[in-house]
Write a protein that holds these residues in place. Structure first.
Motif, mmCIF file in Angstrom:
data_model
loop_
_atom_site.group_PDB
_atom_site.id
_atom_site.type_symbol
_atom_site.label_atom_id
_atom_site.label_comp_id
_atom_site.label_asym_id
_atom_site.label_seq_id
_atom_site.Cartn_x
_atom_site.Cartn_y
_atom_site.Cartn_z
ATOM 1 N N LEU A 10 0.526 -1.076 -0.097
ATOM 2 C CA LEU A 10 0.282 0.150 -0.091
ATOM 3 C C LEU A 10 0.948 1.003 -0.220
ATOM 4 C CD1 LEU A 10 -2.795 1.939 0.504
ATOM 5 C CD2 LEU A 10 -2.668 1.107 2.556
ATOM 6 N N ALA A 11 2.072 0.983 0.674
ATOM 7 C CA ALA A 11 2.807 2.339 0.503
ATOM 8 C C ALA A 11 3.651 2.576 -0.724
ATOM 9 C CB ALA A 11 3.557 2.042 1.884
ATOM 10 N N GLY A 12 4.283 1.982 -1.235
ATOM 11 C CA GLY A 12 4.027 1.925 -2.582
ATOM 12 C C GLY A 12 3.175 2.652 -3.885
ATOM 13 N N VAL A 28 5.546 13.208 6.381
ATOM 14 C CA VAL A 28 5.617 12.741 8.428
ATOM 15 C C VAL A 28 3.857 12.216 8.682
ATOM 16 C CG1 VAL A 28 6.853 14.805 8.883
ATOM 17 C CG2 VAL A 28 4.306 15.293 8.917
ATOM 18 N N HIS A 29 3.572 11.893 9.631
ATOM 19 C CA HIS A 29 2.676 11.177 9.760
ATOM 20 C C HIS A 29 1.931 11.582 10.935
ATOM 21 C CE1 HIS A 29 2.846 7.542 12.706
ATOM 22 N NE2 HIS A 29 4.118 7.865 11.708
ATOM 23 N N CYS A 30 0.867 11.992 11.132
ATOM 24 C CA CYS A 30 0.125 11.610 13.025
ATOM 25 C C CYS A 30 -0.649 10.853 13.075
ATOM 26 C CB CYS A 30 -1.032 12.995 12.355
ATOM 27 S SG CYS A 30 -2.279 12.699 11.211
ATOM 28 N N ALA A 31 -1.345 10.468 14.156
ATOM 29 C CA ALA A 31 -2.417 9.504 14.185
ATOM 30 C C ALA A 31 -2.907 8.969 12.884
ATOM 31 C CB ALA A 31 -3.811 9.829 14.981
ATOM 32 N N THR A 32 -3.627 9.288 12.188
ATOM 33 C CA THR A 32 -4.076 8.569 10.635
ATOM 34 C C THR A 32 -3.898 8.744 9.568
ATOM 35 O OG1 THR A 32 -6.456 10.471 10.833
ATOM 36 C CG2 THR A 32 -5.901 8.615 12.506
ATOM 37 N N ARG A 33 -3.190 10.116 9.666
ATOM 38 C CA ARG A 33 -2.243 10.058 8.126
ATOM 39 C C ARG A 33 -1.053 10.304 7.492
ATOM 40 N NH1 ARG A 33 -6.431 15.799 7.865
ATOM 41 N NH2 ARG A 33 -8.209 14.947 9.316
ATOM 42 N N LEU A 34 -0.738 10.441 6.527
ATOM 43 C CA LEU A 34 0.162 10.753 5.443
ATOM 44 C C LEU A 34 0.036 11.384 5.371
ATOM 45 C CD1 LEU A 34 1.064 7.224 3.366
ATOM 46 C CD2 LEU A 34 1.930 7.853 6.144
ATOM 47 N N GLY A 54 -7.492 0.343 2.009
ATOM 48 C CA GLY A 54 -6.969 0.737 3.185
ATOM 49 C C GLY A 54 -6.669 2.386 2.971
ATOM 50 N N VAL A 55 -7.132 2.594 2.239
ATOM 51 C CA VAL A 55 -7.342 4.439 1.701
ATOM 52 C C VAL A 55 -8.391 4.359 2.403
ATOM 53 C CG1 VAL A 55 -6.695 6.571 0.822
ATOM 54 C CG2 VAL A 55 -5.527 4.350 0.436
ATOM 55 N N ILE A 56 -9.005 5.418 3.112
ATOM 56 C CA ILE A 56 -9.696 5.910 4.270
ATOM 57 C C ILE A 56 -10.004 7.372 2.606
ATOM 58 C CG2 ILE A 56 -11.918 7.059 5.429
ATOM 59 C CD1 ILE A 56 -9.668 5.322 7.368
ATOM 60 N N THR A 57 -9.723 8.055 3.013
ATOM 61 C CA THR A 57 -10.237 9.365 2.476
ATOM 62 C C THR A 57 -8.717 10.477 1.378
ATOM 63 O OG1 THR A 57 -11.057 11.182 1.232
ATOM 64 C CG2 THR A 57 -11.059 10.685 3.569
ATOM 65 N N ASN A 71 -5.841 3.732 11.462
ATOM 66 C CA ASN A 71 -5.028 3.222 12.533
ATOM 67 C C ASN A 71 -4.155 3.044 11.930
ATOM 68 O OD1 ASN A 71 -7.198 4.216 14.879
ATOM 69 N ND2 ASN A 71 -7.929 2.101 14.579
ATOM 70 N N ASN A 72 -3.658 2.373 11.153
ATOM 71 C CA ASN A 72 -2.633 1.224 11.102
ATOM 72 C C ASN A 72 -2.137 2.549 9.708
ATOM 73 O OD1 ASN A 72 -3.213 -0.785 11.354
ATOM 74 N ND2 ASN A 72 -5.407 -0.707 9.744
ATOM 75 N N VAL A 73 -1.513 3.929 10.182
ATOM 76 C CA VAL A 73 -0.622 4.301 9.501
ATOM 77 C C VAL A 73 0.142 4.072 9.563
ATOM 78 C CG1 VAL A 73 -0.831 6.641 11.075
ATOM 79 C CG2 VAL A 73 -0.619 6.977 8.864
ATOM 80 N N SER A 74 0.879 4.293 10.834
ATOM 81 C CA SER A 74 2.458 3.981 11.088
ATOM 82 C C SER A 74 2.677 2.965 10.199
ATOM 83 C CB SER A 74 2.872 4.028 12.622
ATOM 84 O OG SER A 74 1.484 3.061 12.736
ATOM 85 N N GLN A 75 1.826 1.688 10.186
ATOM 86 C CA GLN A 75 2.486 0.915 9.024
ATOM 87 C C GLN A 75 2.938 0.612 7.899
ATOM 88 O OE1 GLN A 75 0.582 -3.147 10.557
ATOM 89 N NE2 GLN A 75 -0.846 -2.055 11.769
ATOM 90 N N VAL A 76 1.535 1.715 7.100
ATOM 91 C CA VAL A 76 1.895 1.736 5.690
ATOM 92 C C VAL A 76 3.326 2.672 5.951
ATOM 93 C CG1 VAL A 76 0.942 3.079 3.985
ATOM 94 C CG2 VAL A 76 -0.288 1.789 5.533
#
Length: 660
Positions: A10-12, A28-34, A54-57, A71-76
């Motif tokens: 997904l990150a790629g 950078v990322h916060c709690a929910t966003r890249l 996996g992308v909300i919007t 919640n999984n933004v850090s993994q992305v």
């Protein structure tokens, strides 16, 4: 079963569709966003990104391109290349210029969000810890004089005591300054109040900190220039200003100094200049600015606590959507770190939990399994302080639940203001951070009102959304979910609509204005041969298509060129705009209905660019068929002439039955 998401993939995919690594200035990322700073926003393929699992919007705000993950933004984020996410990757070369919003507000939002977003997780964690310790003391679960308490308190308080050092790191990354020089600069500010030194106080050599020496009346100077010392533990703005000036100085020095000595001479000169400059001017100015901003909001709060509570609670989620809430974050932190208490952030709790309540109300009411699952997971995330799934995925698209949540938040905000509920720590508002409403000194007892206001907003949003938050589309989808057995044929051919079971005799009106074309003369053998059903063709003279009957929308082609309706009696009607228009991929078509929606005869189904289609040589003949004509015979009422929207053009006979 939900599809397992590979976050590295997904990150790629996200990186590829924002224009690749070469198009990213920083991320950078916060709690929910890249949060991407991009060089060229035109390279973004937003349609593809929004459809990625996996992308909300996505959101564009403050010069940032934000991809909302949840919640999984850090993994992305971890799946992005090290060249983008390593500490060094954000230390820009001296001549680099990061592009973003050209407006002052946009730049301010970008700066504040980039500095604070990386530290919000740990900040929330230690805020919860301090709140839990305060609660434990209040209920006599632990003695605040015990060493156990002191060790845990050190774990919770160290973050705030050394906050300038932490912010020096994120500020240096944002401004392109040397991180380690910035940390040394921040350490020097704290050194003056933490480390004892030998000083001459009234003719006597004593050991004390420089700050204590100053407070005892000693003269602190640098080369004869008087310095007014401040306490810099837990401060926010002074170090941000200092690191920004540091970045400007470094940039100039790196242009002048030879690369053979630049590595060590630049930090030497920067520290010799910046430490006394910050202590003498930038530091006191930053402290004054932070207190000034806090005083403005405090004055508004003092004028009318109830009105302030309502405004913050109602507007908080709106500000979050546009990213401008970051302007209040430093004020919240400044209030807690300087005064030990903040009366403003308390109103954010009702704002967050009301969105969770609205999502929960829809979860209780919706019947479609996918929509129900989405609402339930969004409600759960919102309860724990993550509102993006609820706002972007559930309440905002439906509008009504979002507005109900805002109104419910206002009620909670009024309770906050009326009762004087406050918070004594920082962290994203949610169920787990409610303990920051406990006063560590035990002097205040407003935590009960904070909880009450939050629960009131949650349950009001839940109840009112349950009864009044359903859109017409939701109501229709609920009805369809009760009647249907998993019909997922949106992408199938319209002729594959399931067979009905009722009988009727009715008339279908013209869906467009134009000239009648007998079905046998339509330039498409599938339509003209009658294999898809009986009906009529119309060469349109206007660009709007209307419902030919009352019914439920069963098919909306993604390209917007075809629509399937089912009447209450089971007649399946197809409206197909143009011949072979599926190849246009939706270009020139705008849908005004969605699958499951109830429509009345004459309701607008779609619009299309008639002239553009003609210019492309497209046959614009619009077809209306009864696709289950084998059960319901359909005959045109006329075979030629002009026709207006709403005039009857097809007669549908009673259902024909066949023997076994």
């Amino acid at each position: 079963m939900a599809t397992k998401i590979d976050y590295s993939v997904l990150a790629g995919d996200i990186l590829k569709n924002v224009g690749g690594e070469e198009n990213v200035s920083s991320v950078v990322h916060c709690a929910t966003r890249l949060r991407f700073m991009l060089k060229d926003h035109s390279k973004v393929d937003e349609d593809v990104i929004k459809k990625l699992p996996g992308v909300i919007t996505t959101v564009e705000s403050g010069g940032q391109y934000q991809v909302v993950i949840g919640n999984n933004v850090s993994q992305v984020y971890a799946g992005l290349p090290n060249t983008l996410t390593d500490d060094s990757s954000n230390e820009k070369a001296s001549g680099d210029k990061q592009e973003g919003s050209s407006t002052f507000l946009g730049k301010a939002v970008d700066i504040v969000s980039s500095i604070f977003a990386p530290v919000l997780g740990p900040m929330a964690g230690v805020g919860i810890l301090k709140g839990l310790l305060a609660m434990a003391v209040a209920f006599n679960w632990i003695d605040n004089t015990s060493t156990t308490y002191q060790i845990l308190w050190a774990a919770g308080d160290a973050f705030f005591m050394f906050l300038p050092i932490i912010l020096a790191i994120t500020s240096a990354r944002k401004f392109g300054a040397n991180v380690y020089t910035a940390v040394t600069l921040a350490g020097a500010l704290l050194y003056t109040q933490l480390q004892a030194v030998s000083v001459n106080l009234n003719g006597e050599i004593v050991s004390m900190t420089l700050l204590q020496f100053f407070q005892e009346g000693g003269d602190v100077t640098f080369l004869g220039i008087p310095i007014v010392l401040q306490s810099y533990t837990s401060t926010v703005i002074p170090i941000i200003i200092a690191v920004w000036v540091q970045s400007l100085l470094e940039r100039q020095l790196n242009k002048i100094l030879h690369e053979s000595i630049r590595t060590f001479i630049t930090p030497l000169i920067v520290l010799v200049i910046m430490v006394p400059l910050t202590l003498a001017t930038l530091g006191p100015a930053g402290v004054w600015l932070g207190n000034f901003l806090a005083d403005i909001l405090q004055t508004a709060y003092d004028f009318s606590p109830i009105l302030s509570g309502i405004l913050i609670a109602v507007l908080w989620q709106v500000m979050v959507i546009f990213g401008v809430h970051w302007g209040l974050v430093p004020v919240f932190i400044n209030n807690v770190t300087v005064n030990g208490v903040d009366p403003l952030k308390a109103a954010c709790f009702p704002a967050v939990l009301s969105q969770a309540g609205a999502a929960f109300g829809l979860f209780l009411r919706l019947r479609d399994p996918k929509e129900k699952a989405l609402s339930g997971s969004a409600a759960l995330a919102g309860i724990f302080g993550i509102t993006e799934p609820a706002v972007y995925g559930v309440t905002l698209p439906r509008k009504r639940p979002f507005l109900i949540a805002l109104a419910s938040a206002g009620v909670g905000g009024a309770i906050i203001g009326a009762t004087g509920a406050k918070v004594y720590g920082t962290g994203a508002p949610g169920l787990l951070t409610l303990p920051i409403g406990v006063d560590p000194t035990g002097e205040s007892n407003t935590i009960g009102w904070l909880i009450t206001a939050t629960l009131v907003s949650f349950f009001l949003a839940t109840i009112f959304t349950y009864f009044f938050g359903m859109t017409e589309e939701d109501i229709a989808a609920n009805r369809a979910a009760r009647e249907a057995k998993g019909n997922d044929e949106e992408s199938a051919h319209p002729e594959q609509l399931e067979a009905p079971a009722a009988l009727t005799s009715t008339q279908l009106s013209s869906p467009v204005e134009g000239t009648i074309v007998p079905l046998s003369e339509v330039n498409d053998p599938v339509f003209s041969g009658g294999t898809m059903g009986g009906g009529i063709g119309i060469l349109p003279t206007s660009n709007k298509v209307y419902a030919p009957c009352d019914g439920t929308v069963k098919v909306v082609m993604k390209t917007g060129h075809a629509y399937g309706l089912r009447t209450a009696d089971g007649v399946d009607v197809l409206v197909h705009i143009g011949i072979d228009t599926v190849k246009l991929g939706g270009e020139g078509f705008t849908s005004h209905v969605t699958r499951g929606q109830e429509v009345k005869k004459g309701d607008l189904l779609a619009e299309f660019d008639l002239e553009a289609l003609k210019n492309q040589g497209v046959d614009t003949t619009t077809i209306m068929l009864v696709t289950n004509s084998a059960q319901y015979p359909a005959e045109p009422l006329t075979s030629s002439g002009e026709i207006r929207v709403g005039e009857p053009v097809v007669e549908v006979g009673e259902k024909e039955t066949t023997s076994a």
